[in-house]
Design an enzyme around this catalytic site. Structure first.
Site, mmCIF file in Angstrom:
data_model
loop_
_atom_site.group_PDB
_atom_site.id
_atom_site.type_symbol
_atom_site.label_atom_id
_atom_site.label_comp_id
_atom_site.label_asym_id
_atom_site.label_seq_id
_atom_site.Cartn_x
_atom_site.Cartn_y
_atom_site.Cartn_z
ATOM 1 N N ASN A 142 31.118 29.290 -22.012
ATOM 2 C CA ASN A 142 30.153 28.374 -21.404
ATOM 3 C C ASN A 142 29.992 27.103 -22.256
ATOM 4 O O ASN A 142 29.638 27.176 -23.429
ATOM 5 C CB ASN A 142 28.806 29.103 -21.290
ATOM 6 N N LYS A 159 0.842 4.101 -2.862
ATOM 7 C CA LYS A 159 0.377 5.437 -2.490
ATOM 8 C C LYS A 159 1.423 6.497 -2.814
ATOM 9 O O LYS A 159 1.080 7.594 -3.254
ATOM 10 C CB LYS A 159 0.036 5.480 -0.987
ATOM 11 N N GLN A 170 33.071 80.149 -11.058
ATOM 12 C CA GLN A 170 32.974 81.597 -10.806
ATOM 13 C C GLN A 170 34.003 82.366 -11.621
ATOM 14 O O GLN A 170 33.713 83.377 -12.253
ATOM 15 C CB GLN A 170 33.181 81.901 -9.320
ATOM 16 N N TYR A 224 0.842 -1.204 0.000
ATOM 17 C CA TYR A 224 0.000 0.000 0.000
ATOM 18 C C TYR A 224 0.886 1.266 0.000
ATOM 19 O O TYR A 224 0.639 2.221 -0.751
ATOM 20 C CB TYR A 224 -0.869 -0.069 1.247
HETATM 21 P P1 NAI Z 1 -13.552 3.145 1.871
HETATM 22 O O1 NAI Z 1 -13.256 1.703 1.868
HETATM 23 O O2 NAI Z 1 -14.662 3.617 2.748
HETATM 24 O O3 NAI Z 1 -13.810 3.659 0.415
HETATM 25 C C1 NAI Z 1 -13.165 3.112 -0.694
HETATM 26 C C2 NAI Z 1 -14.196 2.805 -1.751
HETATM 27 O O4 NAI Z 1 -13.524 2.393 -2.935
HETATM 28 C C3 NAI Z 1 -15.130 1.668 -1.376
HETATM 29 O O5 NAI Z 1 -16.465 2.124 -1.430
HETATM 30 C C4 NAI Z 1 -14.857 0.578 -2.378
HETATM 31 O O6 NAI Z 1 -15.984 -0.138 -2.764
HETATM 32 C C5 NAI Z 1 -14.302 1.368 -3.534
HETATM 33 N N1 NAI Z 1 -13.482 0.546 -4.402
HETATM 34 C C6 NAI Z 1 -12.582 -0.371 -4.061
HETATM 35 N N2 NAI Z 1 -12.014 -0.899 -5.165
HETATM 36 C C7 NAI Z 1 -12.578 -0.313 -6.232
HETATM 37 C C8 NAI Z 1 -12.408 -0.431 -7.629
HETATM 38 N N3 NAI Z 1 -11.522 -1.296 -8.159
HETATM 39 N N4 NAI Z 1 -13.136 0.372 -8.463
HETATM 40 C C9 NAI Z 1 -14.057 1.234 -7.938
HETATM 41 N N5 NAI Z 1 -14.262 1.365 -6.618
HETATM 42 C C10 NAI Z 1 -13.534 0.608 -5.767
HETATM 43 O O7 NAI Z 1 -12.193 3.883 2.296
HETATM 44 P P2 NAI Z 1 -11.857 5.403 2.594
HETATM 45 O O8 NAI Z 1 -11.254 5.428 3.934
HETATM 46 O O9 NAI Z 1 -12.968 6.284 2.298
HETATM 47 O O10 NAI Z 1 -10.684 5.615 1.569
HETATM 48 C C11 NAI Z 1 -10.744 6.423 0.426
HETATM 49 C C12 NAI Z 1 -9.354 6.598 -0.087
HETATM 50 O O11 NAI Z 1 -8.581 7.293 0.865
HETATM 51 C C13 NAI Z 1 -8.620 5.323 -0.358
HETATM 52 O O12 NAI Z 1 -7.823 5.466 -1.531
HETATM 53 C C14 NAI Z 1 -7.739 5.159 0.839
HETATM 54 O O13 NAI Z 1 -6.598 4.378 0.565
HETATM 55 C C15 NAI Z 1 -7.410 6.589 1.141
HETATM 56 N N6 NAI Z 1 -6.985 6.824 2.513
HETATM 57 C C16 NAI Z 1 -7.888 6.841 3.539
HETATM 58 C C17 NAI Z 1 -7.460 7.098 4.815
HETATM 59 C C18 NAI Z 1 -8.421 7.202 5.917
HETATM 60 O O14 NAI Z 1 -8.008 7.603 7.041
HETATM 61 N N7 NAI Z 1 -9.677 6.881 5.696
HETATM 62 C C19 NAI Z 1 -6.044 7.286 5.137
HETATM 63 C C20 NAI Z 1 -5.193 7.355 3.969
HETATM 64 C C21 NAI Z 1 -5.671 7.111 2.726
#
Ligand code: NAI
Length: 760
Positions: free
Chosen positions: A536, A166, A730, A162
């Site tokens: 240069n 990322k 002057q 991951y």
């Molecule tokens: P989440 O799991 O609630 O949302 C991710 C969504 O992506 C899900 O609804 C899932 O069905 C969808 N998904 C997965 N694979 C897919 C695909 N191949 N095609 C289309 N849709 C797909 O997770 P969250 O927390 O909302 O994460 C959103 C993004 O933020 C992600 O990329 C995650 O890695 C990133 N992220 C989130 C953090 C957090 O604190 N929530 C921290 C760092 C990054």
């Protein structure tokens, strides 16, 4: 004014839950048409369901918003974008958000764990964005968000796959920001923190509940709004807090010496320095990063202070090194330049003169009855004053010489140049201008001291430095040069932005050019031109040129300048160097040896406006340029004719220059109009008016429409004696050598413009 997205079409991937859902709702609430994409998989990427996306679409519609659902995987990027086009006819914004987790300690990470994470996060974002790119490019608008993670930025146990994906997204975003910039496509990266099903396994439940996605979404909306000019940024965002991240680099240490191999021991011995973040720099581009590294090459090869780090000159971004009060008016050490007819001829060949044109012989053959030096040779002696590098040793001007660009050039001749002799040049810092931060400056000049070509359009803090150089033969002032150099990254010290001392560029008239001359350069033009003194390697060494981002060594900007000037001289002054007065140009783009230079000319009185293009590409290479010519015998008939050269002319030329340099201040101090009548053998031979009352001052030659406050009459010789301090004014007045009409007391104020003028 609130931020709305009324005509915008937004695609949010993975918008069936978590952060993506919040983005989709927020965009829709502010008027956007939203494609809610979600595969409906579980958090590890397994399964599939349309329910998640449908629910969000229903919620948007229930609130009166516009949305459609899409259930494809981001791995089918084209289909997602097609859904936007089918439903709404366009695509403006892509938020790459979809994601899954397959956490394992590194050693237990399977091929599938690795590949799935990369396919969804990195490859998915690539495919979706690529599908949208051309639509955005055509409409000259696009906003893209990449979703990274703190795990990528800092690393996190059990998230090798991951983390890698990322941070891969950040690299992708950095490059898209550069490629998209000119099409108004901006790409930014966020590392969010929010409670969601992805974080509920790693965060305590109350934190998951407290860190709401709605404390992240407004940030995404702002980055995607047309008002937001942020591009290529990386932000951490969560709980309503947002912070921006950037790279920092230590000053570093050089671990090798000239003609010695680099050893691991030397690396060990320098390690503390390599890792010491005191005075760290913050490079923002590959160019900036590479520049200081390449500057090490010349440092090591020249045996200079190799203990110092690659950016041992104060950091380009440091704001503390510039003190205009201390630096402006400072002089660089004088330089001398000895030459014979050989250098004059070599220069003429360097700027493309050829025996094929019989008119050129007077510049190529020392035995020619009219043998003379091309006027633009005047830049050559003064160049040494610049190149010898005294620039950064001046108080108040701590700059990184590797960041110096030659942007503009002004040359004015007070006499025809001799064809041999020894000349002295004195350079003075005329002014320092702060181009500020965030000011978008076109920096396409030529690097003076290193091989680098600057980014074509950049928002770095920059400093502009008009550097004035007087060149003398003995005590006689021959010519004046002004090199306008930019120092990339040295701005932001709170200085002024414009200067009346900098010779301005003048745009050409709006009509088609009066004359166009085309001349080809040879493949060896730069190799020949450099023999006149600009060594240069950028202009001769293919590997140096490649490091600067060029396919081949480029022609010197001052070589194109020489071509353009001689085109004017030929077309409008019968190749008579005596008719040449001044030239100003801006270097816009490089020319490759072998390309043809096309000089477009517009004659307006004694000024010939010029613009130079590369004929093959149409690219403008010199802009805002002009050549001023002395009036011809026919047009100046009405003026009193000097019999032979008047010494006083030089003094007036210098006064004129001073007025141009600091006329505003002089007008404040003096507030009077002075007339001068110069006589020779009892006859009036020249008239001058020094206007220090109106506007920012002016020097007029000949009859003057307005009224003078005081008028002086003196012979050329007596005038010189007075100016040089040999004859007391002057005494000159009482002995009748200096006649004064009008307000006699004003005579004292003349001192203000003549004092400190040892050279006069
Ligand atoms: P989440 O799991 O609630 O949302 C991710 C969504 O992506 C899900 O609804 C899932 O069905 C969808 N998904 C997965 N694979 C897919 C695909 N191949 N095609 C289309 N849709 C797909 O997770 P969250 O927390 O909302 O994460 C959103 C993004 O933020 C992600 O990329 C995650 O890695 C990133 N992220 C989130 C953090 C957090 O604190 N929530 C921290 C760092 C990054």
């Amino acid at each position: 004014m609130s931020l709305t997205f009324d005509r915008r079409v937004v695609l949010v991937t993975g918008a069936g839950g978590g952060l993506g859902k919040e983005y989709a709702l927020a965009f829709a609430e502010r008027g956007a048409s939203v494609v809610v994409n979600d595969l409906g998989a579980d958090s590890k990427g397994g399964g599939k369901s349309s329910a998640a996306a449908d629910k969000v679409v229903d919620e948007i519609k229930a609130k009166g918003g516009k949305a459609v659902a899409n259930y494809d995987s981001v791995e089918d990027g084209e289909k997602l974008v097609q859904a936007a086009l089918d439903a709404f006819g366009r695509i403006d914004i892509v938020v790459n958000n979809a994601g899954i987790l397959r956490d394992r300690s590194f050693i237990r990470t399977s091929d599938l764990d690795w590949d799935l994470i990369h396919r969804v996060h990195l490859r998915g974002s690539f495919l979706v964005t690529r599908a949208a790119w051309n639509h955005m490019k055509k409409q000259k608008f696009g906003r893209i968000i990449m979703t990274a993670s703190a795990a990528g930025i800092y690393g996190n146990f059990g998230q090798a796959n991951y983390s890698a994906a990322k941070l891969g997204l950040l690299g992708l975003s950095n490059t898209l920001a550069i490629e998209g910039r000119k099409y108004n496509i901006h790409c930014n990266t966020i590392a969010p923190v929010a409670g969601s099903r992805l974080t509920e396994t790693v965060m305590p439940p109350d934190l998951v509940a407290a860190l709401k996605p709605e404390y992240v979404a407004p940030m995404v909306l702002w980055l995607c709004h047309e008002q937001c000019q942020e591009n290529g940024g990386l932000f951490e965002v969560g709980a309503g807090w947002i912070g921006k991240l950037r790279w920092e680099r230590t000053q570093g240490g050089i671990t090798r010496q000239r003609n010695q191999p680099m050893t691991p021991e030397a690396v060990r011995d320098q390690w503390d320095k390599v890792c010491d973040f005191t005075d760290a720099t913050k490079p923002t581009s590959v160019q900036e990063s590479l520049q200081s590294i390449v500057s090490v090459l010349s440092k090591v090869e020249s045996g200079q202070d190799v203990d110092a780090g690659p950016t041992s000159a104060p950091a380009a971004s440091s704001t503390s090194g510039i003190n205009p009060t201390a630096a402006v008016g400072q002089k660089l050490p004088p330089t001398t330049f000895s030459f014979s007819h050989t250098q004059c001829i070599l220069y003429a060949l360097g700027v493309g003169m050829s025996t094929k044109d019989p008119d050129h012989l007077r510049f190529l053959y020392e035995g020619h009855p009219d043998f003379g030096c091309l006027p633009t040779f005047g830049v050559i002696p003064s160049q040494a004053a610049m190149m010898d590098g005294g620039l950064s040793s001046l108080p108040g001007l701590k700059i990184d010489l590797t960041q110096v660009l030659h942007g503009e050039q002004y040359l004015e001749l007070y006499k025809s140049l001799p064809t041999s002799g020894q000349l002295t040049s004195e350079a003075t810092i005329a002014d320092i201008l702060d181009k500020g931060s965030g000011a978008v400056i076109l920096l396409e000049g030529e690097r003076v001291l290193t091989v680098f070509h600057p980014p074509d359009c950049t928002a770095v803090k920059s400093l502009s430095l008009p550097l004035s150089v007087n060149t003398y033969s003995g005590d006689e002032l021959l010519c004046f040069n002004q090199f306008s150099v930019f120092v990339v990254g040295a701005g932001g010290f709170g200085g002024k932005r414009t200067s009346e001392k900098a010779k301005p560029l003048v745009p050409p008239p709006q009509r088609a050019p009066d004359v166009v001359l085309v001349d080809s350069t040879t493949n060896d033009q730069a190799a020949l031109y450099r023999l006149s003194g600009d060594w240069n390697p950028l202009h001769i060494d293919p590997s140096f040129a490649a490091m600067g981002g060029f396919q081949a060594p480029i022609l010197h900007g001052l070589c194109s300048f020489g071509f353009a000037a001689r085109h004017v001289l030929k077309q409008f002054a019968g190749n008579d160097p005596g008719r040449f007065k001044a030239i100003k140009v801006r270097f816009v783009k490089p020319v490759m040896p072998g390309q043809s230079l096309q000089t477009e000319m517009w004659k307006e009185g004694s000024r010939v406006h010029i613009q130079c293009k590369v004929k093959e590409t149409g690219a403008v290479v010199l802009s805002g340029a002009y050549v001023d010519l002395h009036e011809t015998a026919e047009t100046s008939q009405c003026l009193p004719q000097a019999e032979g050269d008047l010494q006083s002319e030089l003094v007036f030329a210098e006064i004129g220059r001073r007025i141009q340099d600091s006329g505003g201040e002089l007008v404040k101090k003096v507030n009077a109009v002075f007339g001068w009548e110069i006589t020779k053998d009892g006859k009036n031979v020249a008239e001058w008016t020094i206007d220090l009352k109106n506007g920012s001052g002016a020097l007029h030659r000949g009859a003057y429409g307005g009224k003078t406050d005081v008028t002086f009459t003196a012979s050329d010789e007596d005038f010189m004696e007075v100016v040089q301090g040999k004859l007391n004014p002057q005494k000159a007045f009482f002995s009748g050598k200096l006649k004064i009409r009008g307000n006699v007391m004003l005579g004292q104020k003349l001192e203000v413009i003549l004092k400190d003028h040892a050279r006069l």
